[in-house]
Design a protein around this motif. Structure first.
Motif, short mmCIF file in Angstrom:
data_model
loop_
_atom_site.label_atom_id
_atom_site.label_comp_id
_atom_site.label_asym_id
_atom_site.label_seq_id
_atom_site.Cartn_x
_atom_site.Cartn_y
_atom_site.Cartn_z
N ASP A 216 -7.44 -9.58 10.15
CA ASP A 216 -6.70 -9.36 8.91
C ASP A 216 -5.82 -8.13 9.11
OD1 ASP A 216 -5.82 -9.38 6.34
OD2 ASP A 216 -7.64 -8.51 5.49
N ASP A 217 -4.56 -8.24 8.76
CA ASP A 217 -3.62 -7.15 8.99
C ASP A 217 -3.68 -6.09 7.90
OD1 ASP A 217 -1.84 -5.86 10.55
OD2 ASP A 217 -0.12 -7.07 10.02
N PHE A 218 -4.51 -6.25 6.90
CA PHE A 218 -4.80 -5.27 5.88
C PHE A 218 -3.68 -5.11 4.87
CE2 PHE A 218 -6.88 -1.82 3.92
CZ PHE A 218 -5.95 -0.84 3.67
N LEU A 219 -2.45 -4.97 5.28
CA LEU A 219 -1.36 -4.76 4.34
C LEU A 219 -0.81 -6.10 3.85
CD1 LEU A 219 0.65 -1.93 6.09
CD2 LEU A 219 -0.79 -1.73 4.09
N PRO A 220 -0.44 -6.19 2.57
CA PRO A 220 0.21 -7.41 2.11
C PRO A 220 1.58 -7.55 2.78
CG PRO A 220 0.06 -5.79 0.34
CD PRO A 220 -0.66 -5.23 1.51
N PRO A 221 2.09 -8.77 2.89
CA PRO A 221 3.34 -8.99 3.63
C PRO A 221 4.52 -8.18 3.10
CG PRO A 221 2.27 -11.07 3.16
CD PRO A 221 1.49 -10.03 2.44
N ASP A 222 4.57 -7.91 1.78
CA ASP A 222 5.71 -7.17 1.25
C ASP A 222 5.71 -5.70 1.63
OD1 ASP A 222 3.46 -7.01 -0.37
OD2 ASP A 222 4.63 -6.48 -2.14
N LEU A 223 4.58 -5.18 2.12
CA LEU A 223 4.54 -3.78 2.57
C LEU A 223 4.69 -3.64 4.08
CD1 LEU A 223 1.74 -2.20 0.38
CD2 LEU A 223 4.20 -1.99 0.14
N LEU A 224 4.63 -4.75 4.81
CA LEU A 224 4.82 -4.68 6.25
C LEU A 224 6.29 -4.46 6.56
CD1 LEU A 224 2.50 -7.56 7.45
CD2 LEU A 224 2.13 -5.12 7.70
N SER A 225 6.57 -3.91 7.69
CA SER A 225 7.96 -3.66 8.08
C SER A 225 8.63 -4.97 8.48
CB SER A 225 8.01 -2.68 9.24
OG SER A 225 7.46 -3.28 10.36
N ALA A 226 9.88 -4.87 8.82
CA ALA A 226 10.64 -6.05 9.23
C ALA A 226 10.01 -6.66 10.48
CB ALA A 226 12.08 -5.63 9.52
N SER A 227 10.41 -7.88 10.78
CA SER A 227 9.82 -8.57 11.93
C SER A 227 10.18 -7.85 13.22
CB SER A 227 10.32 -10.01 11.97
OG SER A 227 11.68 -10.03 12.31
N GLN A 228 9.38 -8.10 14.25
CA GLN A 228 9.60 -7.44 15.54
C GLN A 228 10.95 -7.80 16.14
OE1 GLN A 228 8.14 -5.04 16.66
NE2 GLN A 228 6.02 -5.06 16.02
N GLY A 229 11.52 -8.95 15.76
CA GLY A 229 12.83 -9.31 16.29
C GLY A 229 13.93 -8.37 15.82
N GLU A 230 13.75 -7.78 14.65
CA GLU A 230 14.75 -6.88 14.10
C GLU A 230 14.54 -5.44 14.55
OE1 GLU A 230 14.80 -7.29 9.89
OE2 GLU A 230 14.71 -9.46 9.99
N LEU A 231 13.34 -5.08 14.96
CA LEU A 231 13.02 -3.71 15.34
C LEU A 231 12.59 -3.64 16.79
CD1 LEU A 231 10.84 -2.56 12.32
CD2 LEU A 231 13.18 -1.92 12.79
N ALA A 232 12.99 -2.57 17.45
CA ALA A 232 12.50 -2.33 18.81
C ALA A 232 11.09 -1.74 18.76
CB ALA A 232 13.43 -1.39 19.55
N GLY A 233 10.76 -1.07 17.66
CA GLY A 233 9.44 -0.47 17.51
C GLY A 233 9.40 0.41 16.29
N LEU B 278 -6.07 1.34 20.79
CA LEU B 278 -5.41 1.17 19.49
C LEU B 278 -4.51 -0.07 19.55
CD1 LEU B 278 -4.39 4.85 18.75
CD2 LEU B 278 -6.44 3.64 18.02
N ASP B 279 -4.30 -0.69 18.40
CA ASP B 279 -3.44 -1.87 18.33
C ASP B 279 -2.53 -1.78 17.12
OD1 ASP B 279 -5.25 -2.30 16.31
OD2 ASP B 279 -6.04 -4.17 17.11
N THR B 280 -1.69 -2.79 16.95
CA THR B 280 -0.73 -2.76 15.84
C THR B 280 -1.41 -2.83 14.49
OG1 THR B 280 -0.39 -5.14 16.09
CG2 THR B 280 1.19 -3.69 17.17
N VAL B 281 -2.58 -3.45 14.40
CA VAL B 281 -3.31 -3.48 13.13
C VAL B 281 -3.72 -2.06 12.75
CG1 VAL B 281 -5.39 -4.32 11.98
CG2 VAL B 281 -4.12 -5.84 13.49
#
Length: 141
Positions: free
Chosen positions: A45-62, A113-116
């Protein structure tokens, strides 16, 4: 006399708690009406609701966040293997990897550590930067 009042109060509280539990059970879906699928045990479970997550990885380098104090992972304080720094980290999340960057500029991968973990600890993204150097300058690193 006081014992009877206390007993009555305890009985009312017990009845109120039972009534709340029954109301909660009434709001739950009927498990026999729709088949339940077992959740994937490898999914996290990624813990954060989708509206609080950042943009997709395709739009961001990191993404990056400062970590001013000591970073403790699995009960151990993380230190930079090159210079021995143990605080004032910049934590970078890119392509599913977490990198620790000390104030001297040494970058070290952190496999524990991981992205979660990053999403749980970073909070909402406030600014976007076009380059890593712009982001580091913004955070005073």
């Amino acid at each position: 006399m006081f014992k009877r009042k206390r007993d009555n109060r305890e009985w009312r509280e017990t009845q109120r708690a039972a009534q709340e539990m029954m109301q909660w059970a009434d709001r739950q879906p009927d498990p026999t009406s729709t088949p339940q699928q077992d959740p994937d045990p490898t999914a996290v479970d990624d813990f954060l609701p989708p509206d609080l997550l950042s943009a997709s990885q395709g739009e961001l380098a990191g993404m990056m966040m400062p970590w001013r104090g000591q970073l403790i992972v699995d009960g151990e304080v993380r230190t930079c293997p090159q210079c021995g720094a143990d605080r004032d980290w910049m934590i970078l999340s890119t392509r599913g990897l977490i990198l620790l960057r000390c104030h001297a500029g040494h970058e070290t991968p952190e496999p524990a550590l991981d992205t979660v973990w990053f999403n749980r600890n970073s909070g909402p993204m406030e600014h976007r930067h076009t380059t890593l150097e712009d982001g580091l300058k913004y955070f005073g690193h």
